[in-house]
Design a protein around this motif. Sequence first.
Motif, PDB file in Angstrom:
ATOM      1  N   ASP A   1       0.825  -1.221   0.000  1.00 18.09           N
ATOM      2  CA  ASP A   1       0.000   0.000   0.000  1.00 18.09           C
ATOM      3  C   ASP A   1       0.849   1.255   0.000  1.00 18.09           C
ATOM      4  N   CYS A   2       0.807   1.997  -1.094  1.00 21.60           N
ATOM      5  CA  CYS A   2       1.568   3.240  -1.118  1.00 21.60           C
ATOM      6  C   CYS A   2       0.827   4.257  -0.288  1.00 21.60           C
ATOM      7  N   THR A   3       1.568   5.190   0.248  1.00 21.66           N
ATOM      8  CA  THR A   3       0.923   6.264   0.966  1.00 21.66           C
ATOM      9  C   THR A   3       0.232   7.180  -0.035  1.00 21.66           C
ATOM     10  N   LEU A   4      -0.787   7.857   0.457  1.00 22.11           N
ATOM     11  CA  LEU A   4      -1.501   8.807  -0.383  1.00 22.11           C
ATOM     12  C   LEU A   4      -0.869  10.194  -0.352  1.00 22.11           C
ATOM     13  N   LEU A   5       0.164  10.364   0.451  1.00 22.97           N
ATOM     14  CA  LEU A   5       0.734  11.701   0.625  1.00 22.97           C
ATOM     15  C   LEU A   5       1.470  12.157  -0.633  1.00 22.97           C
ATOM     16  N   THR A   6       1.338  13.468  -0.933  1.00 24.18           N
ATOM     17  CA  THR A   6       1.984  14.019  -2.123  1.00 24.18           C
ATOM     18  C   THR A   6       2.884  15.182  -1.725  1.00 24.18           C
TER      19      THR A   6
ATOM     20  N   LEU B   1      10.408  10.254   5.185  1.00 22.73           N
ATOM     21  CA  LEU B   1       9.482  10.138   4.058  1.00 22.73           C
ATOM     22  C   LEU B   1       9.791   8.906   3.225  1.00 22.73           C
ATOM     23  N   VAL B   2      10.255   7.874   3.894  1.00 25.23           N
ATOM     24  CA  VAL B   2      10.657   6.669   3.169  1.00 25.23           C
ATOM     25  C   VAL B   2       9.461   6.073   2.454  1.00 25.23           C
ATOM     26  N   ARG B   3       9.645   5.763   1.201  1.00 25.18           N
ATOM     27  CA  ARG B   3       8.612   5.149   0.355  1.00 25.18           C
ATOM     28  C   ARG B   3       7.372   6.009   0.148  1.00 25.18           C
ATOM     29  N   VAL B   4       7.483   7.291   0.415  1.00 27.35           N
ATOM     30  CA  VAL B   4       6.365   8.182   0.056  1.00 27.35           C
ATOM     31  C   VAL B   4       6.608   8.502  -1.408  1.00 27.35           C
TER      32      VAL B   4
END
Lengths: 126, 432
Positions: free
Chosen positions: A21-26, A44-47
């Motif tokens: 599941d990727c984060t939704l943060l942009t 912010l790893v993997r964001v």
Amino acid sequence: MSDSVLDVVFLLLISSSETLDCTLLTDMSVFELSSLPKLRRIGLVRVNNLTDEAIYALANRDATLERIHLSYCDQITVMAIHFLLQKLNKLTHLSLTGIPAFRKTELQQFCRAPPPVCLKFKLHSL
Amino acid sequence: MYRKPSPAPSTTSFSDNDDDDLNKSTYFAISDALVVSPAQWSSKIHQLSAADTQDLPHSPISRLPPEILIHLLKHLHSPRDMYNCLLVSRTWCECSIELLWHKPSFSKLSTLVKMMRVLSRGDQTFTYARFIRRLNFLFLGSDLTDSLFSRLSQCDRLERLTLVNCAMVTDDALSRVLPCCPNLVAIDLTGVSDTSDKAIVGLASAARRLQGINLGGCKKVTDIGVFALAANCPLLRRVKLSGVELVTDGPVSALARSCPLLLEIDLNNCKYITDISVRDIWKYSTHMREMRLSHCVELTNAAFPAPYKSDTTPPSNTPPNPFPSLTQSSSDQLPPLVLSRTFEHLRMLDLTACALITDDAVDGIISHAPKIRNLVLSKCVLLTDTTVENICKLGKHIHYLHLGHAALITDRSVRTLARCCTRLRYIDFASE
């Protein structure tokens, strides 16, 4: 800022093809977080929606940041990080593991080996 | 950065309490509680007769009362300086000897061996073992053997003992030595992996004034040992059981009920801990400052205070259950934890990997603990933007926030967070 102070960690790892599941943060989140006056460390790893715009936002703020973790943020480029390093003179640690743009061998000379696992004990905690 | 004094400052420790202000001046420490009186010479040969003192010249400083001299000598921090002071005169020796011995430090094994040799001599000028109040063996680690450690049984006024990483010390040695130290206030057994219930029960029965214990990584310790601590040591403030995997709810509830001054509890990786004991901590430990519950994976919302909102009635389309007592599992029977008190002192809460927690739990926590400074919610995968908006209520209090692996969080709430919580120093949104 001298390179000797900065700890750059990036490893020649093949990035995992299975992205959970990727984060939704942009980038928008990073713009907002960049306004925090006392921020020292940001993880912010993997964001992986983040682009260079987020990096420029982090660079264009008071230079309080000491540790930034950007591993696996695949879209980040070398130019943006270069800009970041010029501006943030208190930076001591930067994680860029797995980012394709940094897997060039000529950049590997600046990185250090991953730290050994260390146990931290709190002294005087009683 | 000046920190507020502890809500439950130590009133029983005789040695210096360096738990609190790290920046406190060591020069004129007002609360320096080390009570030292002029030491007693151990043998008659060393005592001067009254006649010998009459002809000595009386310099101004020799008229200083001993308590004042001791107070002055306490400002010396170098052992070499203290050693030179004790050679000045008999009075100065009596006043400085205990200050020299109360906290002996050694970074090398050979120094420790020399000290042990002095302690076992029959012709000591003073009984040095009785001066020792603090011992720290961190730097010796595995070099500390049972035979050396066993010599400490003479140190009956020992108050603080650090055995971090002393992996060669066995449970038997601990069981023999620890009961000889009834004045122990703080003990750190992190990494002393052979520690078992036998040593802890022995410790608890003697050290009734114990305030802090760290059993990090002492995997052999079970409920028996922790029950003994709860039963015998009502002054406990800091109990660290990180990695003491076999611990279950029973003794933790007992600690919460029997130790009203409990400030810090560390149950990281204690996978058998359930809602029951955590509820008791919220109910009884009003001074709680730091709760570490990382990887206590059984925990649900019922472990935490219920949020301040009206009860929601169950949806009317569920059929009534004719056999309610048979079908409900034990965790369903726990009613919402309704607390009327706030936890003004709670500063740190670690709920890493407590994956069953939802927004309601965080809502309840924050409404009852408005001054949390360090909040770790990594791997609490069910949390949404609602949680981040609740965190905003912490305002300037929140300094360190971990929200890694909470994939449902979006930019919207992060934006609000950045505008409300302007003192954030450390933020993590790592995802995987």
